[in-house]
Design an enzyme around this catalytic site. Structure first.
Site, mmCIF file in Angstrom:
data_model
loop_
_atom_site.group_PDB
_atom_site.id
_atom_site.type_symbol
_atom_site.label_atom_id
_atom_site.label_comp_id
_atom_site.label_asym_id
_atom_site.label_seq_id
_atom_site.Cartn_x
_atom_site.Cartn_y
_atom_site.Cartn_z
ATOM 1 N N ASP A 191 -8.995 -39.491 18.911
ATOM 2 C CA ASP A 191 -8.366 -39.202 18.807
ATOM 3 C C ASP A 191 -6.865 -39.468 18.354
ATOM 4 O O ASP A 191 -6.251 -38.892 19.655
ATOM 5 C CB ASP A 191 -8.375 -37.452 19.474
ATOM 6 C CG ASP A 191 -7.212 -36.406 18.716
ATOM 7 O OD1 ASP A 191 -7.413 -36.706 17.563
ATOM 8 O OD2 ASP A 191 -6.971 -35.551 19.738
ATOM 9 N N HIS A 251 -4.342 -39.049 11.972
ATOM 10 C CA HIS A 251 -2.793 -39.278 12.816
ATOM 11 C C HIS A 251 -2.727 -40.350 13.844
ATOM 12 O O HIS A 251 -3.624 -40.509 14.101
ATOM 13 C CB HIS A 251 -2.309 -38.216 13.046
ATOM 14 C CG HIS A 251 -3.207 -37.590 14.510
ATOM 15 N ND1 HIS A 251 -3.120 -37.670 15.773
ATOM 16 C CD2 HIS A 251 -4.320 -36.733 14.314
ATOM 17 C CE1 HIS A 251 -4.219 -37.330 16.680
ATOM 18 N NE2 HIS A 251 -5.056 -36.309 15.209
ATOM 19 N N GLU A 255 1.383 -35.460 15.077
ATOM 20 C CA GLU A 255 0.483 -34.734 14.744
ATOM 21 C C GLU A 255 0.060 -33.408 16.176
ATOM 22 O O GLU A 255 -0.043 -32.440 15.859
ATOM 23 C CB GLU A 255 -1.095 -35.433 14.934
ATOM 24 C CG GLU A 255 -1.857 -33.864 14.245
ATOM 25 C CD GLU A 255 -2.836 -33.126 15.294
ATOM 26 O OE1 GLU A 255 -3.863 -32.659 14.936
ATOM 27 O OE2 GLU A 255 -3.379 -33.755 16.384
HETATM 28 N N1 DPN Z 1 -7.917 -33.780 16.139
HETATM 29 C C1 DPN Z 1 -7.564 -32.707 17.184
HETATM 30 C C2 DPN Z 1 -5.947 -32.666 17.847
HETATM 31 O O1 DPN Z 1 -5.279 -34.121 17.550
HETATM 32 O O2 DPN Z 1 -5.652 -32.571 18.884
HETATM 33 C C3 DPN Z 1 -7.466 -31.335 16.461
HETATM 34 C C4 DPN Z 1 -8.894 -30.934 15.796
HETATM 35 C C5 DPN Z 1 -9.878 -30.226 17.028
HETATM 36 C C6 DPN Z 1 -8.968 -30.676 14.673
HETATM 37 C C7 DPN Z 1 -10.805 -30.104 15.976
HETATM 38 C C8 DPN Z 1 -10.862 -30.341 14.303
HETATM 39 C C9 DPN Z 1 -11.078 -30.239 15.558
HETATM 40 ZN ZN ZN Z 2 -6.439 -35.043 16.377
#
Ligand code: DPN
Ligand code: ZN
Length: 508
Positions: free
Chosen positions: A293, A281, A325
């Protein structure tokens, strides 16, 4: 071959000037027409593609992405790539221009869709004489009236506050005090607003702090906070005894509807009826720059999209950079929802790459089984397992529970899976033995925070995982032999059950 433009509503990216970065205002799709489609290139090979993966090149991209996140400072006072910010527009610009600079190897498309975004600038909750430490304004909360503090008595709502009749008649001007449970936070906030409350506090019915999202905005939502069970307990007791508790709630926030954009790049070569698809994302949360992230996943994809151009592929490879996302998987949901049945069937599998370089990492593989997911998910899971085993790296299985962009795919019959390195989960002692790092701490101590910067990346994990992503692309770009065919009668409904999560926020 182009992505079938009938299935993707393609509109131009409407990017304003974002620093030095400027995206040409192209139409939805771009690829040069005189394509000598890589016929003279060597066939894709996993070892050769992996060999090209260099941590330093990934880091260079990460530094560039952080500079782009700084474009968000004007509006947010700190770096961010949240949808609607200049940091996100700059990210889209960077991805799009990197891809189109690769010439005719890819058909690059952008797909715009509506999204709701919110930003809490400031918030404060006072109950009695205390400022409960755990009080957090929920995502997508509206502000308090006139963005000013509101004063009211704390009034306990009956049961779990999922029914209008749970709300007392004397709620006018009060702050509703509601237990978590059974129905979404958004429903509780709406019912509180309808009953005349000026704010709502939802306290945890399980142990721990509580943050969540109100989800789709409603005109009846009121400013809403989450509160831990321990912070709530003394007030519940006071209310139970019939004592009065005065409260002050203050939220300065906005909730708005905007248009944002997914970017899709599909190889012009390879069988367009049999695609391996992968995505990360492009957006971050408003609180920070999101370099792990999901800068890590997005940049892994961008780097590999670049390296792949040295090879010929047998099957089509389709990369996606999802937007929104963080608002609840909006981009991937939208993408899958507008696929025709015929286009859906061309996607043999979807691989999710979200958070590949957490500083206190574990090598995590989604435990996607064929029993509970579209057939093929397990073969993909096993490909990851075999890679880690072949390199003497430990791994753990993690729940495949809907927290990232694979969710829409598996719920619509497309096999899926992926790897991650952990977010706000706590590393166990066993895992410390397996991966190093620090037991008792989050895998990503900067998850959804300002400190998710270039310093928040574990380069060893990132490089290995990028090699694994390379391996996954190379394997399926070469051949789907032994990988289950898409089943004709895919009983889409059997995967359509509500998952535990849908994106990063708790909804109830
Ligand atoms: N990557 C995290 C987010 O976009 O907030 C979500 C996530 C957390 C995905 C833990 C996998 C494991
Ligand atoms: Zn994420």
């Amino acid at each position: 071959m182009r992505v079938d433009s009938r299935t993707l509503p393609l509109v131009p990216l409407l990017l304003g000037p974002v620093g030095a970065l400027q995206l040409p205002l192209l139409g939805g799709s771009s690829s040069a027409s005189q394509a000598p489609i890589a016929a003279d290139k060597p066939l894709i090979s996993s070892p050769l593609l992996q060999e090209q993966v260099k941590a330093e090149n990934l880091m260079q991209r990460a530094r560039q992405l952080y500079k782009i996140a700084e474009l968000g400072e004007g509006e947010y006072n700190h770096p961010t790539r949240v949808i609607g910010s200049k940091g996100h527009l700059g990210t889209l610009d960077y991805i799009y221009s990197t891809l189109t600079n690769l010439g005719d190897y890819y058909t690059v498309s952008n797909q715009s869709f509506p999204a709701v975004t919110g930003n809490v600038f400031e918030s404060r909750l006072v109950l009695g004489h205390t400022v409960p430490e755990s009080a957090t304004a929920m995502s997508l909360t509206p502000p308090t009236k006139h963005k000013e503090p509101v004063y009211g008595q704390l009034v306990a709502v009956a049961n779990l506050g999922c029914d209008a009749s749970d709300y007392p008649s004397d709620l006018d001007g009060a702050i509703a005090f509601i237990s978590r449970g059974q129905c979404p936070f958004g429903t509780k906030s709406e019912l509180a607003g309808k009953a005349g409350a000026v704010a709502a506090v939802i306290y945890n019915n399980e142990k721990g702090d509580m943050s969540g999202t109100l989800g789709t905005p409603s005109p009846d939502h009121v400013a809403t906070f989450g509160l831990s069970d321990t912070d709530a307990a003394p007030f519940l007791e006071q209310l139970h005894k019939g004592e009065k508790v005065d409260g002050i709630a203050y939220v300065d926030a906005i909730v708005e509807s905007i248009s944002t954009t997914n970017i899709i790049a599909q190889t012009t070569g390879g069988d367009p009826d049999n695609c391996v698809m992968l995505g990360g994302h492009s957006d971050s949360v408003g609180e920070g720059p999101g370099i792990n992230d999901d800068g890590s996943g997005s940049l892994t994809l961008l780097e590999l999209a670049t390296l792949l151009t040295e090879f010929r592929v047998n099957n089509c490879v389709r990369f996606a950079w999802w937007a929104a996302e963080e608002e609840g998987l909006l981009g991937s949901d939208y993408y899958v929802s507008v696929l025709t049945a015929a286009e859906n069937k061309k996607i043999r599998l979807f691989m999710d790459y979200d958070m590949l370089a957490s500083p206190n990492f574990a090598y995590q593989v989604y435990n996607a089984t064929n029993a509970l997911n579209p057939v093929g998910s397990e073969e993909l899971r096993d490909l990851y397992v075999e890679f880690y085993e072949a390199h003497d790296l430990n791994y753990t299985f993690i729940p495949f529970d809907g927290r990232s962009d694979y969710d829409a795919f598996i719920r619509n019959g497309i096999p899926g899976g992926g790897i991650a390195t952990g977010a706000e989960g706590v590393k166990t002692v066993t895992e410390q033995g397996m991966f190093g790092g620090v037991a008792g701490e989050w895998y990503d101590p900067c998850y959804h925070q300002l400190c998710d910067t270039v310093a928040n990346l574990n380069l060893t994990a990132w490089e290995w995982n990028t090699k694994l992503v390379a391996h996954s692309i190379a394997t399926y770009a070469k051949s789907f032999d032994g990988f289950p065919k898409r089943v004709e009668e895919t009983s889409i409904s059997s995967f359509a059950e509500e998952p535990k999560y849908h994106g990063p926020f708790l909804r109830q």
